[in-house]
Design a protein around this motif. Structure first.
Motif, PDB file in Angstrom:
ATOM      1  N   ARG A 104      10.317  16.367  62.479  1.00  0.00           N
ATOM      2  CA  ARG A 104       9.762  15.017  62.565  1.00  0.00           C
ATOM      3  C   ARG A 104       9.041  14.604  61.283  1.00  0.00           C
ATOM      4  O   ARG A 104       8.899  13.423  61.006  1.00  0.00           O
ATOM      5  CB  ARG A 104       8.814  14.899  63.751  1.00  0.00           C
ATOM      6  CG  ARG A 104       9.559  14.921  65.073  1.00  0.00           C
ATOM      7  CD  ARG A 104       8.627  14.795  66.232  1.00  0.00           C
ATOM      8  NE  ARG A 104       9.384  14.921  67.473  1.00  0.00           N
ATOM      9  CZ  ARG A 104       9.238  14.124  68.512  1.00  0.00           C
ATOM     10  NH1 ARG A 104       8.365  13.154  68.494  1.00  0.00           N
ATOM     11  NH2 ARG A 104       9.961  14.303  69.596  1.00  0.00           N
ATOM     12  N   LEU A 105       8.571  15.585  60.526  1.00  0.00           N
ATOM     13  CA  LEU A 105       7.837  15.305  59.290  1.00  0.00           C
ATOM     14  C   LEU A 105       8.678  15.596  58.048  1.00  0.00           C
ATOM     15  O   LEU A 105       8.134  15.727  56.950  1.00  0.00           O
ATOM     16  CB  LEU A 105       6.542  16.121  59.256  1.00  0.00           C
ATOM     17  CG  LEU A 105       5.573  15.877  60.409  1.00  0.00           C
ATOM     18  CD1 LEU A 105       4.413  16.861  60.358  1.00  0.00           C
ATOM     19  CD2 LEU A 105       5.070  14.447  60.394  1.00  0.00           C
ATOM     20  N   SER A 106       9.978  15.695  58.216  1.00  0.00           N
ATOM     21  CA  SER A 106      10.852  16.100  57.106  1.00  0.00           C
ATOM     22  C   SER A 106      10.821  15.122  55.929  1.00  0.00           C
ATOM     23  O   SER A 106      11.111  15.512  54.811  1.00  0.00           O
ATOM     24  CB  SER A 106      12.289  16.272  57.600  1.00  0.00           C
ATOM     25  OG  SER A 106      12.790  15.045  58.092  1.00  0.00           O
ATOM     26  N   ASN A 107      10.456  13.873  56.175  1.00  0.00           N
ATOM     27  CA  ASN A 107      10.387  12.892  55.083  1.00  0.00           C
ATOM     28  C   ASN A 107       9.161  13.081  54.192  1.00  0.00           C
ATOM     29  O   ASN A 107       9.070  12.495  53.131  1.00  0.00           O
ATOM     30  CB  ASN A 107      10.425  11.464  55.635  1.00  0.00           C
ATOM     31  CG  ASN A 107       9.259  11.180  56.564  1.00  0.00           C
ATOM     32  OD1 ASN A 107       8.767  12.078  57.232  1.00  0.00           O
ATOM     33  ND2 ASN A 107       8.837   9.928  56.622  1.00  0.00           N
ATOM     34  N   LEU A 108       8.208  13.912  54.637  1.00  0.00           N
ATOM     35  CA  LEU A 108       7.008  14.181  53.836  1.00  0.00           C
ATOM     36  C   LEU A 108       7.152  15.500  53.088  1.00  0.00           C
ATOM     37  O   LEU A 108       7.929  16.362  53.470  1.00  0.00           O
ATOM     38  CB  LEU A 108       5.775  14.283  54.747  1.00  0.00           C
ATOM     39  CG  LEU A 108       5.373  13.041  55.523  1.00  0.00           C
ATOM     40  CD1 LEU A 108       4.212  13.357  56.441  1.00  0.00           C
ATOM     41  CD2 LEU A 108       4.984  11.924  54.562  1.00  0.00           C
ATOM     42  N   GLN A 109       6.375  15.647  52.067  1.00  0.00           N
ATOM     43  CA  GLN A 109       6.319  16.920  51.336  1.00  0.00           C
ATOM     44  C   GLN A 109       5.227  17.787  51.960  1.00  0.00           C
ATOM     45  O   GLN A 109       4.242  18.129  51.318  1.00  0.00           O
ATOM     46  CB  GLN A 109       6.025  16.647  49.845  1.00  0.00           C
ATOM     47  CG  GLN A 109       7.070  15.847  49.138  1.00  0.00           C
ATOM     48  CD  GLN A 109       8.331  16.650  48.896  1.00  0.00           C
ATOM     49  OE1 GLN A 109       8.266  17.827  48.552  1.00  0.00           O
ATOM     50  NE2 GLN A 109       9.476  16.025  49.081  1.00  0.00           N
ATOM     51  N   TYR A 110       5.402  18.106  53.228  1.00  0.00           N
ATOM     52  CA  TYR A 110       4.395  18.842  54.002  1.00  0.00           C
ATOM     53  C   TYR A 110       5.002  20.194  54.340  1.00  0.00           C
ATOM     54  O   TYR A 110       5.849  20.296  55.224  1.00  0.00           O
ATOM     55  CB  TYR A 110       4.072  18.032  55.266  1.00  0.00           C
ATOM     56  CG  TYR A 110       2.749  18.304  55.933  1.00  0.00           C
ATOM     57  CD1 TYR A 110       1.657  18.796  55.248  1.00  0.00           C
ATOM     58  CD2 TYR A 110       2.584  18.024  57.282  1.00  0.00           C
ATOM     59  CE1 TYR A 110       0.442  19.014  55.871  1.00  0.00           C
ATOM     60  CE2 TYR A 110       1.373  18.239  57.920  1.00  0.00           C
ATOM     61  CZ  TYR A 110       0.316  18.736  57.214  1.00  0.00           C
ATOM     62  OH  TYR A 110      -0.883  18.954  57.839  1.00  0.00           O
ATOM     63  N   ASP A 111       4.612  21.237  53.619  1.00  0.00           N
ATOM     64  CA  ASP A 111       5.269  22.538  53.769  1.00  0.00           C
ATOM     65  C   ASP A 111       4.917  23.200  55.098  1.00  0.00           C
ATOM     66  O   ASP A 111       3.894  22.901  55.710  1.00  0.00           O
ATOM     67  CB  ASP A 111       4.921  23.438  52.579  1.00  0.00           C
ATOM     68  CG  ASP A 111       3.477  23.850  52.566  1.00  0.00           C
ATOM     69  OD1 ASP A 111       3.164  24.920  53.119  1.00  0.00           O
ATOM     70  OD2 ASP A 111       2.653  23.086  52.005  1.00  0.00           O
ATOM     71  N   PRO A 112       5.773  24.112  55.565  1.00  0.00           N
ATOM     72  CA  PRO A 112       5.576  24.772  56.863  1.00  0.00           C
ATOM     73  C   PRO A 112       4.228  25.464  57.013  1.00  0.00           C
ATOM     74  O   PRO A 112       3.610  25.393  58.073  1.00  0.00           O
ATOM     75  CB  PRO A 112       6.722  25.785  56.924  1.00  0.00           C
ATOM     76  CG  PRO A 112       7.771  25.225  56.033  1.00  0.00           C
ATOM     77  CD  PRO A 112       7.026  24.512  54.937  1.00  0.00           C
ATOM     78  N   ALA A 113       3.751  26.105  55.968  1.00  0.00           N
ATOM     79  CA  ALA A 113       2.458  26.804  56.052  1.00  0.00           C
ATOM     80  C   ALA A 113       1.319  25.813  56.257  1.00  0.00           C
ATOM     81  O   ALA A 113       0.375  26.082  57.015  1.00  0.00           O
ATOM     82  CB  ALA A 113       2.225  27.638  54.793  1.00  0.00           C
ATOM     83  N   SER A 114       1.396  24.656  55.616  1.00  0.00           N
ATOM     84  CA  SER A 114       0.349  23.640  55.788  1.00  0.00           C
ATOM     85  C   SER A 114       0.356  23.086  57.209  1.00  0.00           C
ATOM     86  O   SER A 114      -0.701  22.812  57.774  1.00  0.00           O
ATOM     87  CB  SER A 114       0.550  22.494  54.790  1.00  0.00           C
ATOM     88  OG  SER A 114       0.342  22.952  53.475  1.00  0.00           O
ATOM     89  N   ILE A 115       1.535  22.938  57.784  1.00  0.00           N
ATOM     90  CA  ILE A 115       1.619  22.469  59.162  1.00  0.00           C
ATOM     91  C   ILE A 115       0.974  23.497  60.088  1.00  0.00           C
ATOM     92  O   ILE A 115       0.188  23.147  60.966  1.00  0.00           O
ATOM     93  CB  ILE A 115       3.079  22.175  59.565  1.00  0.00           C
ATOM     94  CG1 ILE A 115       3.607  20.980  58.783  1.00  0.00           C
ATOM     95  CG2 ILE A 115       3.187  21.920  61.076  1.00  0.00           C
ATOM     96  CD1 ILE A 115       5.085  20.691  58.974  1.00  0.00           C
TER      97      ILE A 115
END
Length: 141
Positions: free
Chosen positions: A43-54
């Protein structure tokens, strides 16, 4: 949910409001069910939000009481915004054995256990029901 509403919610829980955290809160709020880390990443693939940060943000949200997590039968954590006013898992969850969907049953409460010995300190509660959801019964998954 707007960015402003997500920001207010984070501030209410005394959490730093970042673009990634606001997007994560919006994704959880817009979901009709608890979501796994993988579903949130999609759902957040359009952001540069890496898995560890999530993962770190979800852990922070759980610790603050903004989000609760429930473990499914595959030992995967599912996350949802918490409506329990700080109580851990105040409502039960329903797991569909056909489609695998997990649903928060917010209209119900996890019962208290009467007569629990005084020397126990309850730090959390989990209660879930398992069966077939209405969508699978009617054929509308």
């Amino acid at each position: 949910m707007s960015e402003l509403e997500a920001e207010k919610l984070l501030k209410h829980y005394r959490l730093k409001a970042t673009t990634g955290r606001e997007a994560l809160v919006r994704a959880l709020l817009e979901a009709d069910k608890p979501l796994s880390h993988k579903e949130l990443m999609n759902r957040l693939s359009n952001l540069q939000y890496d898995p560890a940060s999530i993962y770190r943000s979800l852990d922070t949200f759980v610790e603050a009481g903004l989000v609760h997590r429930v473990e499914d039968e595959n030992r995967t954590w599912l996350f949802a915004l918490c409506t329990c006013s700080g109580e851990n898992h105040c409502h039960p969850h329903f797991f569909c054995r056909s489609c695998g969907k997990c649903e928060c049953l917010k209209d119900y409460h996890v019962p208290e256990i009467p007569g629990l010995r005084e020397n126990y300190l309850v730090e959390g509660k989990r209660f879930y029901l398992k069966g077939i959801c209405s969508g699978c019964i009617s054929g509308n998954k």
